[in-house]
Write an enzyme that holds these catalytic residues in place. Structure first.
Site, PDB file in Angstrom:
ATOM      1  N   CYS A  43       0.863  -1.180   0.000  1.00  0.00           N
ATOM      2  CA  CYS A  43       0.000   0.000   0.000  1.00  0.00           C
ATOM      3  C   CYS A  43       0.897   1.226   0.000  1.00  0.00           C
ATOM      4  O   CYS A  43       2.099   1.128   0.181  1.00  0.00           O
ATOM      5  CB  CYS A  43      -0.869  -0.005   1.251  1.00  0.00           C
ATOM      6  SG  CYS A  43      -1.785  -1.535   1.459  1.00  0.00           S
ATOM      7  N   ARG A  62       1.356   1.752  -5.883  1.00  0.00           N
ATOM      8  CA  ARG A  62       1.608   0.768  -4.832  1.00  0.00           C
ATOM      9  C   ARG A  62       0.350  -0.024  -4.474  1.00  0.00           C
ATOM     10  O   ARG A  62       0.430  -1.019  -3.755  1.00  0.00           O
ATOM     11  CB  ARG A  62       2.137   1.461  -3.572  1.00  0.00           C
ATOM     12  CG  ARG A  62       3.414   2.257  -3.789  1.00  0.00           C
ATOM     13  CD  ARG A  62       3.839   2.946  -2.514  1.00  0.00           C
ATOM     14  NE  ARG A  62       4.138   1.970  -1.485  1.00  0.00           N
ATOM     15  CZ  ARG A  62       5.335   1.401  -1.334  1.00  0.00           C
ATOM     16  NH1 ARG A  62       6.313   1.723  -2.141  1.00  0.00           N
ATOM     17  NH2 ARG A  62       5.548   0.498  -0.397  1.00  0.00           N
ATOM     18  N   TRP A  79      -3.745  -1.930  -1.308  1.00  0.00           N
ATOM     19  CA  TRP A  79      -3.740  -3.184  -2.068  1.00  0.00           C
ATOM     20  C   TRP A  79      -4.158  -4.232  -1.046  1.00  0.00           C
ATOM     21  O   TRP A  79      -3.405  -4.583  -0.148  1.00  0.00           O
ATOM     22  CB  TRP A  79      -2.344  -3.504  -2.615  1.00  0.00           C
ATOM     23  CG  TRP A  79      -2.372  -4.604  -3.610  1.00  0.00           C
ATOM     24  CD1 TRP A  79      -2.518  -4.498  -4.973  1.00  0.00           C
ATOM     25  CD2 TRP A  79      -2.246  -6.011  -3.352  1.00  0.00           C
ATOM     26  NE1 TRP A  79      -2.495  -5.745  -5.553  1.00  0.00           N
ATOM     27  CE2 TRP A  79      -2.338  -6.694  -4.591  1.00  0.00           C
ATOM     28  CE3 TRP A  79      -2.073  -6.770  -2.205  1.00  0.00           C
ATOM     29  CZ2 TRP A  79      -2.256  -8.077  -4.694  1.00  0.00           C
ATOM     30  CZ3 TRP A  79      -1.998  -8.158  -2.309  1.00  0.00           C
ATOM     31  CH2 TRP A  79      -2.089  -8.790  -3.556  1.00  0.00           C
ATOM     32  N   ASN A 139       0.819  -0.126   6.046  1.00  0.00           N
ATOM     33  CA  ASN A 139       1.250  -0.927   4.891  1.00  0.00           C
ATOM     34  C   ASN A 139       1.992  -2.137   5.457  1.00  0.00           C
ATOM     35  O   ASN A 139       3.013  -1.971   6.124  1.00  0.00           O
ATOM     36  CB  ASN A 139       2.193  -0.085   4.017  1.00  0.00           C
ATOM     37  CG  ASN A 139       2.854  -0.938   2.940  1.00  0.00           C
ATOM     38  OD1 ASN A 139       2.293  -1.947   2.527  1.00  0.00           O
ATOM     39  ND2 ASN A 139       4.046  -0.545   2.536  1.00  0.00           N
ATOM     40  N   GLY A 140       1.461  -3.336   5.234  1.00  0.00           N
ATOM     41  CA  GLY A 140       2.102  -4.532   5.794  1.00  0.00           C
ATOM     42  C   GLY A 140       1.059  -5.501   6.303  1.00  0.00           C
ATOM     43  O   GLY A 140      -0.132  -5.385   5.973  1.00  0.00           O
ATOM     44  N   GLU A 154       9.684 -13.288 -19.873  1.00  0.00           N
ATOM     45  CA  GLU A 154       9.423 -11.871 -19.590  1.00  0.00           C
ATOM     46  C   GLU A 154       8.322 -11.329 -20.511  1.00  0.00           C
ATOM     47  O   GLU A 154       7.416 -10.620 -20.081  1.00  0.00           O
ATOM     48  CB  GLU A 154      10.712 -11.053 -19.751  1.00  0.00           C
ATOM     49  CG  GLU A 154      10.560  -9.544 -19.739  1.00  0.00           C
ATOM     50  CD  GLU A 154      10.013  -8.928 -18.479  1.00  0.00           C
ATOM     51  OE1 GLU A 154       9.648  -7.747 -18.511  1.00  0.00           O
ATOM     52  OE2 GLU A 154       9.903  -9.656 -17.461  1.00  0.00           O
ATOM     53  N   LYS A 189       4.705  -9.779 -19.241  1.00  0.00           N
ATOM     54  CA  LYS A 189       4.209  -8.433 -19.564  1.00  0.00           C
ATOM     55  C   LYS A 189       2.828  -8.508 -20.218  1.00  0.00           C
ATOM     56  O   LYS A 189       1.928  -7.755 -19.895  1.00  0.00           O
ATOM     57  CB  LYS A 189       5.188  -7.693 -20.496  1.00  0.00           C
ATOM     58  CG  LYS A 189       6.446  -7.193 -19.779  1.00  0.00           C
ATOM     59  CD  LYS A 189       6.217  -6.081 -18.813  1.00  0.00           C
ATOM     60  CE  LYS A 189       6.454  -6.498 -17.385  1.00  0.00           C
ATOM     61  NZ  LYS A 189       7.775  -6.961 -17.044  1.00  0.00           N
ATOM     62  N   GLU A 205       0.344  -9.264 -17.564  1.00  0.00           N
ATOM     63  CA  GLU A 205       0.128  -8.164 -16.607  1.00  0.00           C
ATOM     64  C   GLU A 205      -0.794  -7.076 -17.133  1.00  0.00           C
ATOM     65  O   GLU A 205      -1.649  -6.574 -16.414  1.00  0.00           O
ATOM     66  CB  GLU A 205       1.474  -7.539 -16.226  1.00  0.00           C
ATOM     67  CG  GLU A 205       2.324  -8.346 -15.278  1.00  0.00           C
ATOM     68  CD  GLU A 205       3.520  -7.534 -14.800  1.00  0.00           C
ATOM     69  OE1 GLU A 205       3.415  -6.884 -13.748  1.00  0.00           O
ATOM     70  OE2 GLU A 205       4.539  -7.532 -15.511  1.00  0.00           O
ATOM     71  N   HIS A 233       7.290 -31.532 -25.282  1.00  0.00           N
ATOM     72  CA  HIS A 233       7.117 -32.383 -24.091  1.00  0.00           C
ATOM     73  C   HIS A 233       5.778 -32.119 -23.410  1.00  0.00           C
ATOM     74  O   HIS A 233       5.605 -32.411 -22.226  1.00  0.00           O
ATOM     75  CB  HIS A 233       8.290 -32.147 -23.114  1.00  0.00           C
ATOM     76  CG  HIS A 233       9.614 -32.454 -23.737  1.00  0.00           C
ATOM     77  ND1 HIS A 233      10.031 -33.728 -24.041  1.00  0.00           N
ATOM     78  CD2 HIS A 233      10.596 -31.619 -24.163  1.00  0.00           C
ATOM     79  CE1 HIS A 233      11.221 -33.683 -24.601  1.00  0.00           C
ATOM     80  NE2 HIS A 233      11.591 -32.412 -24.692  1.00  0.00           N
ATOM     81  N   LYS A 240       2.987  -2.191  -7.571  1.00  0.00           N
ATOM     82  CA  LYS A 240       4.355  -2.029  -8.052  1.00  0.00           C
ATOM     83  C   LYS A 240       5.389  -2.673  -7.136  1.00  0.00           C
ATOM     84  O   LYS A 240       6.341  -3.300  -7.581  1.00  0.00           O
ATOM     85  CB  LYS A 240       4.662  -0.542  -8.190  1.00  0.00           C
ATOM     86  CG  LYS A 240       6.049  -0.214  -8.682  1.00  0.00           C
ATOM     87  CD  LYS A 240       6.205  -0.595 -10.105  1.00  0.00           C
ATOM     88  CE  LYS A 240       7.566  -0.365 -10.703  1.00  0.00           C
ATOM     89  NZ  LYS A 240       7.750  -1.036 -11.971  1.00  0.00           N
TER      90      LYS A 240
HETATM   91  C1  AGP Z   1       6.972  -6.875 -13.231  1.00  0.00           C
HETATM   92  O1  AGP Z   1       6.392  -6.157 -14.243  1.00  0.00           O
HETATM   93  C2  AGP Z   1       6.153  -6.916 -12.022  1.00  0.00           C
HETATM   94  N1  AGP Z   1       5.829  -5.637 -11.570  1.00  0.00           N
HETATM   95  C3  AGP Z   1       6.699  -7.804 -10.928  1.00  0.00           C
HETATM   96  O2  AGP Z   1       6.814  -9.088 -11.423  1.00  0.00           O
HETATM   97  C4  AGP Z   1       8.060  -7.353 -10.371  1.00  0.00           C
HETATM   98  O3  AGP Z   1       9.060  -7.619 -11.293  1.00  0.00           O
HETATM   99  C5  AGP Z   1       8.343  -8.137  -9.091  1.00  0.00           C
HETATM  100  O4  AGP Z   1       7.319  -7.857  -8.170  1.00  0.00           O
HETATM  101  C6  AGP Z   1       9.698  -7.788  -8.499  1.00  0.00           C
HETATM  102  O5  AGP Z   1       9.714  -6.451  -8.132  1.00  0.00           O
HETATM  103  P1  AGP Z   1      11.103  -5.767  -7.739  1.00  0.00           P
HETATM  104  O6  AGP Z   1      11.985  -5.783  -8.952  1.00  0.00           O
HETATM  105  O7  AGP Z   1      10.730  -4.394  -7.310  1.00  0.00           O
HETATM  106  O8  AGP Z   1      11.697  -6.571  -6.617  1.00  0.00           O
END
Ligand code: AGP
Length: 604
Positions: free
Chosen positions: A2, A27, A70, A96-97, A477, A481, A484, A500, A599
């Protein structure tokens, strides 16, 4: 996961709190709220706009706290939105936590006749602080936190002590900010930049009592600490869209400058070597390692996978790559001649941070590749490299990822030259890095073609990405993306793995995005693409300029420049990020704030 913010000063607090929440929205953005003494609490489900729409015309109060959420405990509703209060309604908290022992605390409070209105762990803490309040909000927070197990970055205020802001940290980031019109607290320095660059990062187990013109830092136990502020490097301009439609688009098109910033002052062309100030003290130690363990989550984990190919192929260093959420709990058998390298954009990801602490517990040298300056992992690792990619606002990581790959190339050059890499090879890599920004400008010019692809790919529900060696993690990757920001069910496989099992999925409604650069496994990729084509799956292939074989069998091809094999994964990544972006926009989604994501994942 958060965002929290607080202010105490001379200015009208509410507009300032809303503005800060907009910067912190990456966040978490499923609900939000503010509390301002003398004005009260306002909460709303959904994005910050919903909260802003509920602001009264008459604004009062020159202090307050704010939160964007969040959800971890309790659905993203107005009731569960922060701030939460004690029974008297005078004490308000944003958090936050995760309070891990909130159920035990709750049982004790309910026995005292205290009632809770939400499903959150945070409200339990508010009620606990209220039950311990004896006239000083700072003392009540101290006393309450002695009973708490878990993670928190929090801020607390009392209606009758409007000039006092109490903040505390255990596991989730808190930074204080000192301005001319008052003082601030925030989860992230980015939200402070419009007000001040003079900041102070709290460490785990620290609590701060902040007024408009003073601050005191103590341990949770109460011991007063002497801590000096530091000045942040970058300005606020960098966290604006600068004319782009989305932060994600801006951050993808920043690629050439990001590489320039990442390599600046770190290349010794005449020697074919790299120079990384943050690793200078441990270069010989790393150069003689038997094994390097890389740990990260999400995109950072995939960057680590590419780093493994780079270090094993060009520096002869055996590497293992671990998921942060697994490494922290699995049995690890490090030998004395190994080290742990954590990769993280935010530097706050809980699973990666816990892995660093596990590495320390095992007596390992801990290193970091971190983007966020002053973040926890950066401060807790023994040595490391900052990306200098600048603040990354969009939830989907793009510029930080290609900067992570670039740092791995620099580390490969640094270590490789200590482990027998020839000067000529080193010089080739230096030339490759210095010309990479220009190459990426060429790749970004392919945007219109990717937009066309996006129109087609947006019509599918599923997709598979394939690549081999350095490009296997790039395929992962690419799939991440697309998942996401478009919610298409995208998977990825090393090209040779399809037969496989996964190939059973394929057919005309299942596109395959293939990474087939002209490298030492090109032939193998061509046969994988033929296998896919034979199952009627439409193939969208990225090939090297002048390719004819794949172009003959694929539905669509895009030609990419050929660069040094160590750097080819960087060239192949940028069009995948752009493709995901255009498909997300084509589908009308908020690509900067994908559903269910945040994020920086500061809880496990
Ligand atoms: C990637 O687009 C995501 N936001 C997520 O997978 C991110 O890479 C992951 O949470 C790691 O975050 P960080 O690099 O801040 O540790």
């Amino acid at each position: 996961m958060c965002g929290i913010f607080g202010y105490v000063g001379n200015r009208t607090a509410a507009p300032l709190l809303i503005e800060a929440l907009r910067t912190l929205e990456y966040r978490g953005y499923d609900s939000a709220g503010i509390y301002v003494p003398q004005m009260g609490v306002i909460k709303a489900a959904g994005p910050i706009d919903n909260l802003a729409a509920k602001m009264p015309l008459e604004l009062a109060g020159t202090s307050g706290i704010a939160h964007t959420r969040w959800a971890t405990h309790g659905a993203p509703t107005e009731i569960n939105a922060h701030p939460h209060s004690d029974m008297s309604g005078n004490i308000w908290i944003v958090h936050n936590g995760i309070i891990e022992n909130y159920r035990e605390i709750k049982e004790g409070l309910v026995m005292q006749g205290i009632r809770l209105v939400s499903e959150t762990d945070t409200e339990v803490l508010a009620k606990l602080i209220g039950s311990l309040y004896r006239g000083s909000i700072a003392e009540a927070v101290h006393d309450a936190l002695k009973h708490v197990r878990g993670t928190y970055g929090l801020a607390v205020m009392h209606e009758k002590e409007p000039g006092i802001l109490v903040a505390a940290r255990m596991g989730s980031p808190i930074v204080l900010g000192f301005g001319t019109d008052g003082n601030y607290i925030s989860s992230d320095p980015a939200a402070l930049l419009t007000h001040t660059k003079d900041v102070l990062f709290l460490e785990d187990g620290e609590l701060a009592v902040v007024t408009k013109d003073s601050y005191e830092v103590r341990t949770i136990a109460g011991k007063v600490l002497t801590k000096q502020p530091e000045t942040l490097a970058h300005d606020f301009e960098i966290v604006k869209k600068q004319g782009y439609a989305h932060f994600m688009e801006k951050e993808i098109f920043e690629a050439p400058e990001v590489i320039e910033n990442t390599i600046r002052g770190r290349l010794l062309p005449e020697k074919g070597r790299a120079k990384l100030g943050g690793l200078e003290s441990v270069v010989q130690e790393i150069a003689t390692l038997h094994r390097l363990q890389i740990v990260g989550c999400g995109s950072a984990y995939y960057a680590g996978q590419v780093g493994r190919y780079m270090l094993e192929e060009f520096a002869g260093l055996p590497v293992e790559v671990e998921l942060g959420s697994e490494y922290r709990y699995k049995k690890n058998y490090p030998d004395k001649k190994s080290a742990l390298l954590a990769v993280s954009q935010s530097g706050e990801t809980a699973d990666t941070l816990a892995s660093v602490r596990e590495g320390k517990r095992l007596g390992l040298r801990t290193l970091g590749i971190i983007n966020a300056v002053g973040s926890t992992i950066a401060r807790e690792t023994d040595a490391g490299v900052y990306n200098h990619a600048g603040p990354e606002v969009a939830v989907a990581s793009t510029k930080a990822f290609i900067s992570q790959l670039t740092v791995f190339a620099l580390i490969t050059l640094l270590i490789g030259r200590e482990r027998g890499m020839k000067e000529s090879e080193g010089k080739d890599i230096v030339v490759g890095l210095k010309t990479l920004p220009e190459t990426l400008r060429e790749v970004l010019a392919l945007a219109p073609k990717l937009k066309e692809w996006a129109k087609e790919i947006a019509t599918y529900d599923d997709a598979i990405f394939i690549g081999r060696k350095f490009h296997a993690p790039i395929a992962y990757e690419g799939a991440l993306k697309l998942k996401e920001v478009t919610y298409i069910h995208a998977e990825a496989y090393a090209g040779g793995e399809l037969k496989h099992g996964p190939i059973a999925l394929l057919g005309e409604h299942f596109p395959v995005i293939a990474l087939a650069p002209n490298d030492d496994v090109y032939e193998k990729m061509v046969s994988n693409i033929e296998e896919v084509k034979a199952r009627q799956a439409p193939v969208y292939a990225f090939v090297t300029k002048g390719d004819v074989n794949v172009a003959a069998i694929a539905k669509r091809v895009i030609e990419l420049p050929k660069v040094h094999p160590l750097l080819q994964p960087i060239v192949s990544t940028v069009p995948l990020h752009l493709l995901a972006y255009y498909v997300g926009v084509e589908k009308g989604y908020n690509v900067d704030r994908p559903r269910n994501l945040a994020k920086s994942v500061t809880v496990e």
